[in-house]
Scaffold this active site. Structure first.
Site, PDB file in Angstrom:
ATOM      1  N   LYS A 124       0.859  -1.178   0.000  1.00 49.47           N
ATOM      2  CA  LYS A 124       0.000   0.000   0.000  1.00 49.47           C
ATOM      3  C   LYS A 124       0.898   1.232   0.000  1.00 49.47           C
ATOM      4  O   LYS A 124       1.660   1.465   0.936  1.00 49.47           O
ATOM      5  CB  LYS A 124      -0.912   0.006   1.231  1.00 49.47           C
ATOM      6  CG  LYS A 124      -1.790   1.243   1.279  1.00 49.47           C
ATOM      7  CD  LYS A 124      -2.844   1.188   2.360  1.00 49.47           C
ATOM      8  CE  LYS A 124      -3.667   2.459   2.365  1.00 49.47           C
ATOM      9  NZ  LYS A 124      -4.707   2.452   3.406  1.00 49.47           N
ATOM     10  N   ARG A 179     -10.810   9.983   1.284  1.00 54.20           N
ATOM     11  CA  ARG A 179     -10.729  10.695   2.566  1.00 54.20           C
ATOM     12  C   ARG A 179     -11.815  11.750   2.670  1.00 54.20           C
ATOM     13  O   ARG A 179     -12.294  12.051   3.769  1.00 54.20           O
ATOM     14  CB  ARG A 179      -9.324  11.282   2.745  1.00 54.20           C
ATOM     15  CG  ARG A 179      -8.273  10.175   2.862  1.00 54.20           C
ATOM     16  CD  ARG A 179      -6.845  10.716   2.903  1.00 54.20           C
ATOM     17  NE  ARG A 179      -5.866   9.627   2.826  1.00 54.20           N
ATOM     18  CZ  ARG A 179      -4.570   9.807   2.655  1.00 54.20           C
ATOM     19  NH1 ARG A 179      -4.077  11.039   2.551  1.00 54.20           N
ATOM     20  NH2 ARG A 179      -3.754   8.779   2.601  1.00 54.20           N
ATOM     21  N   LYS A 234       1.206  10.136   5.432  1.00 51.80           N
ATOM     22  CA  LYS A 234       1.246   8.745   5.897  1.00 51.80           C
ATOM     23  C   LYS A 234       2.541   8.041   5.469  1.00 51.80           C
ATOM     24  O   LYS A 234       2.599   6.823   5.411  1.00 51.80           O
ATOM     25  CB  LYS A 234      -0.002   8.004   5.401  1.00 51.80           C
ATOM     26  CG  LYS A 234      -1.319   8.588   5.933  1.00 51.80           C
ATOM     27  CD  LYS A 234      -2.507   7.653   5.699  1.00 51.80           C
ATOM     28  CE  LYS A 234      -3.787   8.201   6.335  1.00 51.80           C
ATOM     29  NZ  LYS A 234      -4.916   7.242   6.235  1.00 51.80           N
ATOM     30  N   GLU A 243       7.478  -6.821   1.846  1.00 48.32           N
ATOM     31  CA  GLU A 243       6.176  -6.771   2.540  1.00 48.32           C
ATOM     32  C   GLU A 243       5.360  -8.023   2.221  1.00 48.32           C
ATOM     33  O   GLU A 243       4.684  -8.566   3.099  1.00 48.32           O
ATOM     34  CB  GLU A 243       5.383  -5.523   2.113  1.00 48.32           C
ATOM     35  CG  GLU A 243       5.936  -4.201   2.657  1.00 48.32           C
ATOM     36  CD  GLU A 243       5.627  -3.968   4.138  1.00 48.32           C
ATOM     37  OE1 GLU A 243       4.977  -4.825   4.762  1.00 48.32           O
ATOM     38  OE2 GLU A 243       6.041  -2.924   4.670  1.00 48.32           O
ATOM     39  N   LYS A 245      -2.046  -1.539  -3.918  1.00 46.19           N
ATOM     40  CA  LYS A 245      -2.911  -0.364  -3.886  1.00 46.19           C
ATOM     41  C   LYS A 245      -2.096   0.910  -3.934  1.00 46.19           C
ATOM     42  O   LYS A 245      -1.151   1.010  -3.162  1.00 46.19           O
ATOM     43  CB  LYS A 245      -3.706  -0.423  -2.576  1.00 46.19           C
ATOM     44  CG  LYS A 245      -4.610   0.758  -2.353  1.00 46.19           C
ATOM     45  CD  LYS A 245      -5.214   0.674  -0.980  1.00 46.19           C
ATOM     46  CE  LYS A 245      -6.090   1.885  -0.774  1.00 46.19           C
ATOM     47  NZ  LYS A 245      -6.570   1.969   0.564  1.00 46.19           N
ATOM     48  N   SER A 247     -10.057   5.426  -5.156  1.00 49.45           N
ATOM     49  CA  SER A 247     -10.983   6.544  -5.347  1.00 49.45           C
ATOM     50  C   SER A 247     -10.493   7.564  -6.376  1.00 49.45           C
ATOM     51  O   SER A 247     -11.277   8.041  -7.196  1.00 49.45           O
ATOM     52  CB  SER A 247     -11.236   7.225  -4.005  1.00 49.45           C
ATOM     53  OG  SER A 247     -10.026   7.661  -3.417  1.00 49.45           O
ATOM     54  N   TYR A 286     -14.970   0.833  -7.351  1.00 51.42           N
ATOM     55  CA  TYR A 286     -16.240   1.546  -7.168  1.00 51.42           C
ATOM     56  C   TYR A 286     -17.114   1.410  -8.414  1.00 51.42           C
ATOM     57  O   TYR A 286     -18.280   1.771  -8.384  1.00 51.42           O
ATOM     58  CB  TYR A 286     -15.968   3.024  -6.832  1.00 51.42           C
ATOM     59  CG  TYR A 286     -15.095   3.163  -5.602  1.00 51.42           C
ATOM     60  CD1 TYR A 286     -15.634   3.006  -4.332  1.00 51.42           C
ATOM     61  CD2 TYR A 286     -13.723   3.383  -5.711  1.00 51.42           C
ATOM     62  CE1 TYR A 286     -14.830   3.081  -3.199  1.00 51.42           C
ATOM     63  CE2 TYR A 286     -12.906   3.464  -4.593  1.00 51.42           C
ATOM     64  CZ  TYR A 286     -13.467   3.312  -3.339  1.00 51.42           C
ATOM     65  OH  TYR A 286     -12.666   3.371  -2.232  1.00 51.42           O
TER      66      TYR A 286
END
Ligand code: PBG
Length: 332
Positions: free
Chosen positions: A204, A214, A226, A242, A257, A283, A322
């Site tokens: 990610k 958000r 982040k 990871e 992602k 998004s 979505y």
């Protein structure tokens, strides 16, 4: 000009033979996108009989639980098997340690119970991270401007066990804390939930493509970014590390992602791991297509099918999008 025999090239191999008409193309098509590949992310909120469109995501809504259940019923009937649930939490319930994240009477456990009662065969995936519950808008507990790892993982384990108790089929840690997959696996098993799976947000990236999400949940960080937990867009070796960790700690499915700008990472993980790979068509990727389509600059349906088919070709077995309902309709 007349075309005589002399104008013919002497070619043994003519790849166009396999593209000459739709039926031949169908025979040699390597990648088929189906509704089975889709995971539909859904936003939810408190209240009754309401849905509010997300300003930066036209066609996407935050649903109250009664309407959320209807949306799942419709989508499941179109062949979409799985749903990822994201809550919008009242500011008054937010604190630095994400206490609301493991409240057994919270929005997520109530949604799980309501959906399972109406559509028992649906597969429900719940996000594990503190950001929608955090007064700081971060995925972990903050102390002196630093996101604490191990203390956060302890809360994530409580969140996962609570969600499993409420009926989650897969918990999906999206927080990027170190060691969380192993800790959550141990926590779930210790509480008797050996059947509940883990979809790890493995690679990610710290991405500007999450902006509209958000907005949808009012979960933007209150300070900084982040980048001390989500990955640097410049890196791919880290994605392998990871993935090794997540798979060895017990992840059932690993995720990349965002998807579109990270197709190489999807492909890299597909070539190196045997677990199914999920890709999150996030998004910002949705918003870009919607905005260009609204302007009449692109053909939305064709662009969506091409984009998702390409994600699958790159190696994604599952795609969170979505557009899920639109696509399931198009594929009907
Ligand atoms: C929360 C979370 C985020 C997304 C999924 N889970 C946002 C973030 O990390 O800031 C983004 C999804 C999207 O943009 O569609 N940890």
């Amino acid at each position: 000009m007349t075309l005589g025999p002399s104008s013919k090239l002497d070619l043994a191999i003519r790849p166009r033979r396999l593209r000459r008409n739709a039926t031949v193309r169908r025979m040699v098509s390597q990648t088929q996108l189906t509704a089975n590949d889709l995971i539909y992310p859904l936003f939810m909120m408190e209240g009754e009989n309401q849905k509010v469109e997300v300003a930066s995501m036209p066609g996407c809504y935050r649903f109250t639980l009664d309407l959320l259940v209807k949306e799942v019923q419709e989508a499941f009937a179109l062949g979409i098997p799985a749903f990822a649930l994201f809550p919008m939490v009242d500011d008054a319930l937010k604190d630095n340690v994400g206490t609301e994240s493991y409240n057994p009477d919270g929005l997520v456990p109530r949604a799980l119970k309501a959906i399972k009662a109406a559509v028992p065969e649906s597969v429900l995936i719940t996000d594990i991270a503190l950001d929608p519950y955090s007064s700081e808008g971060h995925d972990g507990i903050v102390k002196d401007g630093v996101i604490l790892n191990d203390e956060t993982v302890a809360v994530l384990v409580k969140q996962a066990v609570m969600q499993a108790q409420a009926g989650s089929d897969f918990v999906a840690p999206s927080d990027m804390m170190d060691g969380r997959i192993g800790a959550i696996r141990t926590g779930l098993d210790g509480a008797g939930f050996t059947e509940v799976g883990i979809i790890a947000y493995t690679a990610k990236y710290a991405s500007a493509y999450y902006g509209p999400f958000r907005d949808a949940l009012d979960s933007a960080p209150k300070f900084g970014d982040k980048k001390t937990y989500q990955m640097d867009a410049a890196n791919s070796n880290e994605a392998l590390l990871e993935a090794e960790l997540d798979v060895s700690e017990g992840a059932d499915i690993i995720m990349v992602k965002p998807a579109l700008a990270y197709m190489d990472i999807i492909s890299l993980l597909k070539q190196n791991f045997n677990t199914p790979i999920a890709a999150y068509n996030v998004s910002g990727e949705y918003a870009m297509i919607k905005a260009a389509a609204e302007k009449g600059w692109i053909d939305e349906k064709k662009i969506v099918l091409e984009t998702l088919t390409s994600m699958k070709r790159a190696g994604a077995d599952l795609i969170l999008t979505y557009f899920a309902k639109d696509v399931a309709l198009m594929l009907k």
